[in-house]
Design a protein around this motif. Structure first.
Motif, PDB file in Angstrom:
ATOM      1  N   THR A 535      78.245 -61.062  22.574  1.00  0.00           N
ATOM      2  CA  THR A 535      78.066 -60.175  23.445  1.00  0.00           C
ATOM      3  C   THR A 535      79.365 -59.580  23.975  1.00  0.00           C
ATOM      4  OG1 THR A 535      77.532 -61.274  25.487  1.00  0.00           O
ATOM      5  CG2 THR A 535      75.758 -60.727  24.096  1.00  0.00           C
ATOM      6  N   VAL A 536      79.319 -58.293  24.382  1.00  0.00           N
ATOM      7  CA  VAL A 536      80.408 -57.904  25.047  1.00  0.00           C
ATOM      8  C   VAL A 536      80.017 -57.202  26.520  1.00  0.00           C
ATOM      9  CG1 VAL A 536      82.043 -57.411  23.376  1.00  0.00           C
ATOM     10  CG2 VAL A 536      80.303 -55.541  23.832  1.00  0.00           C
ATOM     11  N   SER A 537      80.639 -57.182  27.531  1.00  0.00           N
ATOM     12  CA  SER A 537      80.160 -56.560  28.713  1.00  0.00           C
ATOM     13  C   SER A 537      81.042 -55.300  28.918  1.00  0.00           C
ATOM     14  CB  SER A 537      80.771 -57.689  29.920  1.00  0.00           C
ATOM     15  OG  SER A 537      79.946 -58.578  29.901  1.00  0.00           O
ATOM     16  N   ILE A 538      80.313 -54.184  29.374  1.00  0.00           N
ATOM     17  CA  ILE A 538      80.662 -52.756  29.557  1.00  0.00           C
ATOM     18  C   ILE A 538      80.211 -52.490  30.903  1.00  0.00           C
ATOM     19  CG2 ILE A 538      80.110 -50.430  28.658  1.00  0.00           C
ATOM     20  CD1 ILE A 538      79.111 -51.843  25.898  1.00  0.00           C
ATOM     21  N   SER A 539      81.586 -51.862  31.267  1.00  0.00           N
ATOM     22  CA  SER A 539      81.602 -51.390  32.816  1.00  0.00           C
ATOM     23  C   SER A 539      81.396 -49.985  32.745  1.00  0.00           C
ATOM     24  CB  SER A 539      82.880 -51.600  33.432  1.00  0.00           C
ATOM     25  OG  SER A 539      82.676 -51.293  34.939  1.00  0.00           O
ATOM     26  N   THR A 540      80.419 -49.343  33.412  1.00  0.00           N
ATOM     27  CA  THR A 540      80.061 -48.067  33.289  1.00  0.00           C
ATOM     28  C   THR A 540      80.528 -47.179  34.827  1.00  0.00           C
ATOM     29  OG1 THR A 540      78.024 -48.115  34.450  1.00  0.00           O
ATOM     30  CG2 THR A 540      78.006 -48.226  32.024  1.00  0.00           C
ATOM     31  N   THR A 541      80.887 -45.958  34.561  1.00  0.00           N
ATOM     32  CA  THR A 541      81.232 -44.912  35.648  1.00  0.00           C
ATOM     33  C   THR A 541      80.744 -43.624  35.344  1.00  0.00           C
ATOM     34  OG1 THR A 541      83.079 -44.718  37.240  1.00  0.00           O
ATOM     35  CG2 THR A 541      83.578 -44.790  34.800  1.00  0.00           C
ATOM     36  N   GLY A 542      81.030 -42.778  36.362  1.00  0.00           N
ATOM     37  CA  GLY A 542      81.080 -41.481  36.088  1.00  0.00           C
ATOM     38  C   GLY A 542      79.531 -40.942  35.945  1.00  0.00           C
ATOM     39  N   ALA A 543      79.303 -40.403  34.813  1.00  0.00           N
ATOM     40  CA  ALA A 543      78.035 -39.513  34.797  1.00  0.00           C
ATOM     41  C   ALA A 543      76.805 -41.031  34.325  1.00  0.00           C
ATOM     42  CB  ALA A 543      77.954 -38.919  33.193  1.00  0.00           C
ATOM     43  N   LEU A 544      77.280 -42.052  34.009  1.00  0.00           N
ATOM     44  CA  LEU A 544      76.392 -43.438  33.928  1.00  0.00           C
ATOM     45  C   LEU A 544      76.230 -44.154  35.330  1.00  0.00           C
ATOM     46  CD1 LEU A 544      78.011 -44.592  30.524  1.00  0.00           C
ATOM     47  CD2 LEU A 544      75.825 -42.991  30.939  1.00  0.00           C
ATOM     48  N   GLY A 545      76.753 -43.836  36.137  1.00  0.00           N
ATOM     49  CA  GLY A 545      76.811 -44.540  37.441  1.00  0.00           C
ATOM     50  C   GLY A 545      77.671 -45.809  37.225  1.00  0.00           C
ATOM     51  N   GLU A 546      77.797 -46.408  38.548  1.00  0.00           N
ATOM     52  CA  GLU A 546      78.686 -47.418  38.522  1.00  0.00           C
ATOM     53  C   GLU A 546      77.413 -48.786  38.326  1.00  0.00           C
ATOM     54  OE1 GLU A 546      81.827 -47.796  39.180  1.00  0.00           O
ATOM     55  OE2 GLU A 546      81.813 -45.636  39.576  1.00  0.00           O
ATOM     56  N   GLY A 547      77.955 -49.418  37.073  1.00  0.00           N
ATOM     57  CA  GLY A 547      77.035 -50.587  36.653  1.00  0.00           C
ATOM     58  C   GLY A 547      77.767 -51.175  35.382  1.00  0.00           C
ATOM     59  N   GLN A 548      76.877 -52.053  34.589  1.00  0.00           N
ATOM     60  CA  GLN A 548      77.490 -52.993  33.795  1.00  0.00           C
ATOM     61  C   GLN A 548      76.261 -52.888  32.678  1.00  0.00           C
ATOM     62  OE1 GLN A 548      80.414 -56.015  34.396  1.00  0.00           O
ATOM     63  NE2 GLN A 548      78.956 -57.530  33.338  1.00  0.00           N
TER      64      GLN A 548
END
Length: 682
Positions: A535-548
């Protein structure tokens, strides 16, 4: 035969009926004459108005070559007409008689590994066999001459489930037809050698008769050759249909169809096939092992409607309960048959038909369910069959037939791309095209967002959002079409391993994803497929909101060229690299997601797409509750509320409704009992 983006289906009425077609395959040759009259009485009781006849009757109609026996079929059609039941009359060419194989053994199908198939089962002979084609023409002409003006005739049913179980053959006649097909496609050997990249592994051809069929070889066969042979095979089988259709058209004005298997027969390019039928028809059977098999049923119905270019279509076969050919043939629960049938109706079908009317006592399908089961009329199945017939008649009276299903979202679907991606030696065995399509479709299904499927070259302008979960192969025309769609204001979302090759399974000059680079605002420098269970961890931001998010199967080394990264890799083969991007292109936007995300992560990603595209979802309702609309030209709406849960669901409509069958319906909220279907007229 190529997909034609300009094609528009004709407006022939569905089998000349003014009501929803209801019935199934009828095989009276398996029963004594006294049963026939009983059947017609029971069909009336069940509300049956159409039956498919003659599908497996070649040996009975033509007991030896050139000698026909129509007496029994004359009697049957007359009885059905007297009983007010219309006939979908089949050509029986899916089951050549034993005399045919005895006389023409060279017409047997040869598998890719060289195995020669014998008779004793169902399935056509080798599609390019001149003996088979001649025999098909003879029985088809005899039927068309005799029955074209019979008053019971509503529709012609050519063959049965082309491509299942026979889709390709490697016999001598197929080899010869293959070489002719190649000459027509490429004109010159130089053109063929360039398209196939035969300079690799020293495969260059200097004479047409040097070209073999792509049968089993020492290692992986040229993938461009394999792809072309699949195209050839689809075309060869289609030519069988066209021959029979054209003979029928010499004598009859009734619509001609054949029963597709949109989701479960992957070897036929049904975008091309649909251009050749008067009415699109389809067969679909639930996957008993799947506890949420209603989702694939809906996907298959949406795909079939899309093949029909939005026109109403016919479900020619499904089951009242369990089938006989899966590993575990689970019976349908009470009310499940009605849910299946009405969900199909909701998604555009104007005909609900079954295999078969009366359960067989012998043969390979004796344990397959039927409208009239082995248990007889005093059975739950038959009572549900009668109830469904009455309900379909009521919906017909209210004007459901002929209405269409609106959709704001399209998912790209191209059989040629699926064929190409499914060949050997791809970067990861886990990069499964159908899995990605199903996962995206499931999320939209749970969100009550109705979708069309679309060919990548067709006009996409009416859709707010277009999804490309698995578009490995994109032609230049498709690439330009997607750019034009986004530039004009559309929102496009592309998943990994898309836009990689052209129609010859060739990587374009300039990079791995040239077909989509410009619209996505990036380029793929290298594929980074993951190990099994990695697996890989993906950090989201912007239009996707802050999350993983958590990704599996795939990652890419992305070089940005104008796109905005809205998620980055935390770890894996490209830490800190872009994982999800959004690019403004013209008046629209294009998203790219470079890993396989599931569950809540995919739900979040798709939610951002809805917001970007202005698509309205209904996430306030249970996931397993369907909401689908059919709309008439005058704006009359029929909303199908299908409850697959074990709890009642309260639904608040957008407009003042009336429940079909209940004049006292409330105006603010509608209760849909567990496992039931309510149809709202607005």
């Amino acid at each position: 035969m190529r997909f034609d983006p300009r094609f528009q289906p004709n407006d022939l009425g569905l089998v000349s009926l003014d009501t929803i077609a209801y019935g199934g395959d009828y095989n009276p040759e398996q029963w004594p004459r006294e049963i026939w009259e009983e059947d017609i009485t029971l069909m009336h009781q069940a509300g049956v108005n159409l039956v498919s006849v003659g599908i497996w009757s070649w040996a009975k109609l033509e007991p030896c070559e050139g000698e026909f026996d129509f007496e029994w079929l004359d009697q049957l059609l007359d009885l059905l007409h007297e009983g007010g039941i219309r006939v979908d009359l089949a050509t029986p060419t899916a089951a050549p008689p034993a005399w045919f194989y005895k006389k023409y053994p060279q017409a047997r199908v040869v598998h890719r590994d060289g195995t020669v198939m014998t008779n004793g089962s169902r399935g056509m002979a080798a599609p390019s066999s001149p003996d088979y084609l001649r025999a098909c023409a003879n029985i088809t002409r005899a039927l068309a001459e005799r029955y074209s003006n019979h008053p019971a005739l509503a529709m012609w049913h050519v063959h049965n489930e082309y491509g299942a179980p026979v889709s390709d053959s490697y016999d001598e006649a197929s080899r010869d037809a293959w070489r002719i097909w190649l000459r027509e496609r490429y004109d010159t050997l130089d053109g063929l050698n360039e398209a196939w990249g035969t300079s690799f592994w020293g495969q260059t051809y200097y004479e047409w008769d040097e070209i073999p069929t792509p049968a089993v070889s020492a290692t992986v066969t040229n993938p461009a050759m394999r792809l072309d042979y699949t195209r050839f095979s689809s075309d060869a089988v289609l030519r069988c249909f066209i021959q029979e259709r054209d003979i029928i058209k010499e004598y009859s004005t009734a619509p001609v169809t054949t029963n597709f298997m949109a989701l479960n027969c992957p070897s036929m390019d049904l975008w091309a096939w649909a251009q050749e039928v008067d009415v699109v028809s389809n067969d679909y059977y639930l996957e008993a092992a799947d506890p949420r098999n209603q989702i694939k049923l809906s996907l298959d119905a949406d795909l079939t409607r899309s093949i029909a270019r939005g026109k109403p279509w016919i479900l020619l076969e499904h089951s009242t309960s369990g089938v006989n050919w899966q590993d575990r043939n689970v019976a349908k629960k009470p009310l499940e048959m009605a849910r299946n049938s009405l969900a199909t109706l909701a998604r555009g079908a104007d005909g609900i038909m079954f295999f078969q009317w009366r359960a067989a006592r012998f043969g390979a399908e004796k344990f397959h369910s039927a409208m009239l089961p082995h248990a007889g009329t005093d059975s739950r199945i038959f009572r549900e069959v009668c109830d469904l017939g009455a309900r379909l008649a009521e919906l017909s009276e209210q004007g459901v037939t002929g209405t269409t299903v609106p959709a704001d979202v399209a998912i790209l679907w191209d059989w040629e791309s699926l064929w190409a991606q499914g060949l050997e030696w791809r970067p990861s065995i886990d990069a499964n095209a159908r899995e990605r399509i199903l996962e995206f479709y499931t999320q939209l299904w749970e969100d009550k967002v109705t979708i069309d499927f679309a060919h990548p070259e067709q006009d996409l302008s009416r859709y707010k959002l277009v999804l490309a979960p698995a578009s490995y192969l994109l032609t230049d025309a498709a690439s330009e079409n997607l750019k034009s769609y986004v530039a004009a204001g559309g929102v496009l979302a592309v998943s990994y391993f898309s836009g990689i090759v052209n129609e010859n399974d060739t990587v374009r000059h300039g990079g791995l994803s040239v077909a989509v680079d410009e619209v996505l605002g990036l380029r793929i420098e290298e594929f980074l497929p993951l190990r099994e269970h990695e697996t890989v961890s993906i950090s989201t931001t912007g239009a996707l909101g802050e999350g993983q998010y958590t990704g599996t199967v795939w990652a890419d080394d992305i070089v940005l060229n104008g796109a905005e990264p809205v998620a980055t890799y935390v770890d894996g083969p490209k830490p800190d690299g872009a994982a999800i991007t959004r690019n403004e292109f013209g008046q629209g936007s294009a998203w790219y997601i470079s890993s396989r995300v599931m569950g809540g992560d995919l739900r979040n990603f798709v939610g951002a797409l809805y917001e970007d595209a202005g698509v309205t979802a209904r996430r306030d309702l249970p996931a397993d509750f369907e909401v689908v609309e059919r709309v008439s030209e005058s704006g009359q709406r029929f909303t199908f509320l299908i409850n697959h849960t074990v709890e009642q669901v309260d639904y608040t409509p957008r407009r003042s409704p009336s429940l079909i069958g209940d004049e006292s319906a409330p105006s603010s909220s509608i209760t849909v009992p567990a496992a039931e279907v309510v149809v709202v007229q607005e």
